[in-house]
Design a protein around this motif. Structure first.
Motif, PDB file in Angstrom:
ATOM      1  N   ALA A 245       0.838  -1.206   0.000  1.00  0.00           N
ATOM      2  CA  ALA A 245       0.000   0.000   0.000  1.00  0.00           C
ATOM      3  C   ALA A 245       0.868   1.249   0.000  1.00  0.00           C
ATOM      4  O   ALA A 245       1.982   1.252   0.541  1.00  0.00           O
ATOM      5  N   VAL A 274      -3.978   4.262  -0.170  1.00  0.00           N
ATOM      6  CA  VAL A 274      -4.735   4.547   1.056  1.00  0.00           C
ATOM      7  C   VAL A 274      -5.002   6.053   1.076  1.00  0.00           C
ATOM      8  O   VAL A 274      -4.081   6.852   1.257  1.00  0.00           O
ATOM      9  N   ASN A 310      -2.505  -1.341   7.047  1.00  0.00           N
ATOM     10  CA  ASN A 310      -2.373  -1.530   5.602  1.00  0.00           C
ATOM     11  C   ASN A 310      -1.070  -2.194   5.160  1.00  0.00           C
ATOM     12  O   ASN A 310      -0.947  -2.578   3.993  1.00  0.00           O
TER      13      ASN A 310
END
Length: 312
Positions: A245, A274, A310
Motif C-alpha cells: 500500500a 490509502v 495496511n
C-alpha cells in the motif's frame, strides 16, 4: 466622656469605611481582570503544545490554519498583526515556515533551536544538502521542543511556573507512553514489508526512529518540483519490493499517489492507495479542531494505526 465616645465612634466608622473600600476595590478588580498574555504560534502542532502546557492561562493565536501546508503558506496582513501583538511568539524553526522565516526570527523563539546538530535530519535535494524540518516524528525531539516551549511559557507567566512545570512533566510522560505504544504496534508489520511510500519526504525522522524505510517522489518541501526520474524511481521501488500500500497525506494532492498506482499497473503490479477522508496520513499539520487527529498524540496514533493496518 462624651468626646471619648465620639472619637471611638469615628474610629469605628473609619475602619468600616476602609473595609468597604477594600471590598469595593476587590469587586472592581474581579469585574475587570487583567487581560491574559497572548501567545501566537505558527502551526497546529504548536497550538496543541501550548494548550497542553498552559491551557486557558493564555490567549492563543494560530497563524497557519490546521490542514494547510506550512511549506507554501504566505503570511497575510492579519497574521502580521498577530505577530506584532504577541507577548510570546513560538515557531518550529529549521526553515519549516519557509516563506515566513525572516519575520519570525526577528521576534519569535524557535522551539527547535536547542537541537543537537547530529540529531537534525539532512538530505540531498537538487544537488544541495538541506535540513529536514519534520522533527515532530522523532518523539525525543518533540519532547525537547515541548520543554523549550514550557520554559518560555514559565518566563512569560512566572506566577504560573509551578503549574506549567507540572503540566509539562505530565505531558512528557504521555509522549513517552506514546512512543512505546508506537513501537509495539509497528512491530506487527513483517520485516519484509516495512516500506512507507508517501507523496513528499516528511517521514524520515519516523523512519529512523522505528526502522521503517521511507520513499517519496517529492523532496522535503512540497514547494519543490517532482521530477519524472524521481517518480520512475519510486515506481520501480514499489514494484521491486512488492509494496502492499502507498499513502496519501492530508496536506498534499492525493492524485499524485493515483498516478504512482497507474504507473505500477503499467508494469504489471497492483498497489493499493490509502486515501480519502479519515484515511490520509498527517504530515505537516494536525486535523482541524473537533476532528480525529486534532492533537499531536491523536495524530500519531492515527498515523501508526493506518500504516500498521495496511502494511501488516
Amino acid at each position: 466622656m462624651r468626646k471619648t465616645i465620639l472619637f471611638l465612634l469615628l474610629g469605628v466608622l473609619l475602619l468600616t469605611g476602609c473595609g468597604n473600600m477594600g471590598s469595593t476595590k476587590e469587586a472592581v478588580s474581579n469585574a475587570n481582570p487583567q487581560p491574559k498574555k497572548k501567545v501566537t504560534v505558527t502551526t497546529s502542532f504548536l497550538y496543541d503544545m501550548v494548550n497542553q502546557l498552559a491551557g486557558d492561562m493564555v490567549d492563543k493565536e494560530l497563524i497557519i490554519p490546521a490542514g494547510e501546508d506550512p511549506h507554501l503558506y504566505v503570511a497575510k496582513p492579519e497574521d502580521l498583526k498577530k505577530i506584532a501583538e504577541a507577548d510570546l511568539l513560538l515557531f518550529h524553526g529549521l526553515h519549516f515556515e519557509g516563506k515566513m522565516q525572516e519575520v519570525l526570527e526577528k521576534k519569535g523563539y524557535a522551539v527547535a533551536s536547542t537541537f543537537p546538530e547530529d540529531k537534525i535530519g539532512k538530505m540531498e535535494e537538487d544537488g544541495a544538502v538541506i535540513v529536514d524540518p519534520h522533527f515532530w516524528f522523532d518523539i525525543d525531539l518533540y519532547k525537547e521542543a515541548t520543554e523549550n516551549a514550557g520554559a518560555k511559557l514559565s518566563e512569560l507567566l512566572p506566577e504560573k511556573k509551578d503549574e506549567i512545570d507540572k503540566n509539562t512533566k505530565a505531558y512528557l510522560e504521555k509522549l513517552s507512553a506514546l512512543d512505546e505504544e508506537n513501537k509495539k504496534s509497528l512491530a506487527e508489520i513483517p520485516e519484509g514489508g516495512r516500506y512507507l511510500i508517501t507523496p513528499h519526504d516528511a517521514f524520515n525522522y519516523f523512519s529512523r526512529r522505528y526502522g521503517i524505510e521511507v520513499v517519496a517522489p517529492q523532496g522535503v518541501s512540497t514547494d519543490s518540483e517532482v521530477a519524472n526520474k524521481d517518480i520512475d524511481k519510486t515506481v520501480d521501488f514499489i514494484v521491486e519490493h512488492k509494496v502492499k500500500a502507498i499513502f496519501a497525506e492530508s496536506t498534499t494532492d492525493p492524485a499524485r499517489m493515483e498516478k504512482l498506482k497507474e504507473a505500477c499497473r503499467a508494469k504489471g503490479f497492483d498497489v493499493k492507495v490509502v486515501s480519502g477522508e479519515g484515511n490520509e496520513l498527517f504530515s505537516d499539520s494536525l486535523a482541524p479542531k473537533g476532528q480525529s487527529g486534532d492533537t499531536y498524540i491523536d495524530m500519531y496514533k492515527h498515523n501508526v494505526k493506518l500504516i500498521t493496518k495496511n502494511l501488516k
